[in-house]
Design an enzyme around this catalytic site. Structure first.
Site, short mmCIF file in Angstrom:
data_model
loop_
_atom_site.label_atom_id
_atom_site.label_comp_id
_atom_site.label_asym_id
_atom_site.label_seq_id
_atom_site.Cartn_x
_atom_site.Cartn_y
_atom_site.Cartn_z
CD GLU A 29 -34.18 24.06 68.92
OE1 GLU A 29 -34.18 25.24 69.34
OE2 GLU A 29 -34.62 23.73 67.80
CB SER A 31 -29.49 30.19 69.31
OG SER A 31 -29.50 30.05 67.92
CB CYS A 85 -40.52 25.64 72.91
SG CYS A 85 -41.61 26.54 71.78
S1 SF4 Z 1 -37.66 30.93 70.25
FE1 SF4 Z 1 -37.60 28.85 71.06
S2 SF4 Z 1 -38.97 28.91 72.83
FE2 SF4 Z 1 -39.45 30.71 71.56
S3 SF4 Z 1 -41.17 30.05 70.22
FE3 SF4 Z 1 -39.22 29.77 69.15
S4 SF4 Z 1 -38.73 27.60 69.53
FE4 SF4 Z 1 -40.20 28.23 71.08
#
Ligand code: SF4
Length: 308
Positions: A126, A224, A96
């Site tokens: 992560e 999470s 992401c």
């Molecule tokens: S939950 Fe994870 S994948 Fe979704 S916008 Fe937030 S950081 Fe990005």
């Protein structure tokens, strides 16, 4: 019974992008396409992509030479990217962009010779990916206010912090406050690096908790941000359950319940929400459902150039 649906809920821009990357890679390169770790933490998403030809692995060793490998939305340590390069794998990065931003911040602090504290949950992919942006031992992990009290640092004047993107807003605030209390010169974003999807979904559930007797969060146990939504309901003394699908519903949860609130984690497809609502409407005839809209989200991330 009244069913109140938190909005926003469900897929975020990072998850949509990651799933699209796998689908486009399958269309462009054919099967199999390998995905390192679950592309996003949701059983249904993973099962659907498996059915289309994606192969999920935990280690690059499981990927045959010359094959396509996609890195999941959670991000990967630098060593994984380097290994894929050494083995001439065709790698596609579905990390992401908001996680990438944290990686960039870690690298910047390192260049500025600041010691880096990461607020996050040990072992979450992560966190493993973010810590792995630097050689082992360079990023220190704290997961609680108690961890902050026990933290040893080299120079309190050269300290910075960053966070996992999917933490509890309240807990993160408490940990940042503890860090600032112990190390007044520490640098970092005032609200941490929680992403918009995490913050908005928690805020929407918080609004919901004032009006409901029961909270259902649709999402997988290893997600999470979904787990944080369930915890948020429980912290307001609302019986709260994390479910993968309507098949997990239990009759005893609904005794004496007039209003049930529903939300879904950033990796949970809306089809699962609709199935749960459908199952409840069938189980409790005369029930109604409506959205409780907090705000609109309009976030989209571009695909990697090779798949756009
Ligand atoms: S939950 Fe994870 S994948 Fe979704 S916008 Fe937030 S950081 Fe990005």
């Amino acid at each position: 019974m009244e069913i109140l649906l938190a909005q926003p809920r469900g897929f975020c821009a990072g998850v949509e992008r990651a799933i699209t990357i796998v689908e486009r890679a399958l269309a462009r390169y054919g099967t199999p396409v390998y995905v390192r770790h679950e592309i996003v933490h949701n059983k249904t998403v993973v099962a659907n992509l498996k059915a289309k030809g994606a192969r999920f692995v935990e280690d690059l060793e499981e990927v045959p030479d010359g094959c396509v490998v996609i890195f999941s939305a959670h991000g990967v340590p630098r060593a994984v990217v380097e290994e894929a390069g050494r083995r001439s794998l065709r790698s596609v990065d579905a990390t992401c962009p908001l996680v990438k931003k944290v990686h960039t911040a870690v690298a910047r602090h390192e260049r500025q010779q600041e010691e880096i504290i990461l607020i996050g949950h040990r072992g979450h992919p992560e966190v493993v990916g973010t810590m792995g942006q630097l050689p082992e031992g360079r990023v220190k992990l704290v997961g609680s206010v108690a961890d902050v009290a026990a933290l040893q640092v080299a120079d309190p004047a050269r300290l910075a912090y960053t966070t996992q993107t999917t933490l509890s807003v309240q807990e993160t605030r408490d940990i940042i406050e503890a860090l600032r209390g112990r190390f007044p010169e520490i640098r970092g974003p005032s609200q941490g690096d929680l992403c918009y999807a995490t913050t908005n979904r928690q805020q929407a559930v918080l609004e919901l908790t004032a009006q409901i007797d029961l909270l259902l969060v649709i999402g997988s146990a290893n997600s999470s941000n979904s787990s944080r939504l369930r915890e948020l309901g429980a912290s307001k003394s609302i019986p709260s359950h994390l479910i993968d699908s309507h098949l997990d519903l239990r009759d005893e949860w609904f005794r004496g319940v007039d209003r049930v609130g529903i939300s879904s984690g950033a990796s949970a497809p809306e089809s699962l929400v609709l199935e749960v609502v459908g199952a409840l409407l069938a189980k409790f005839p005369g029930s109604t459902s409506r959205n409780l809209r907090l705000l609109e989200e309009n976030v989209h991330f571009p695909l990697p150039p090779e798949l756009s």
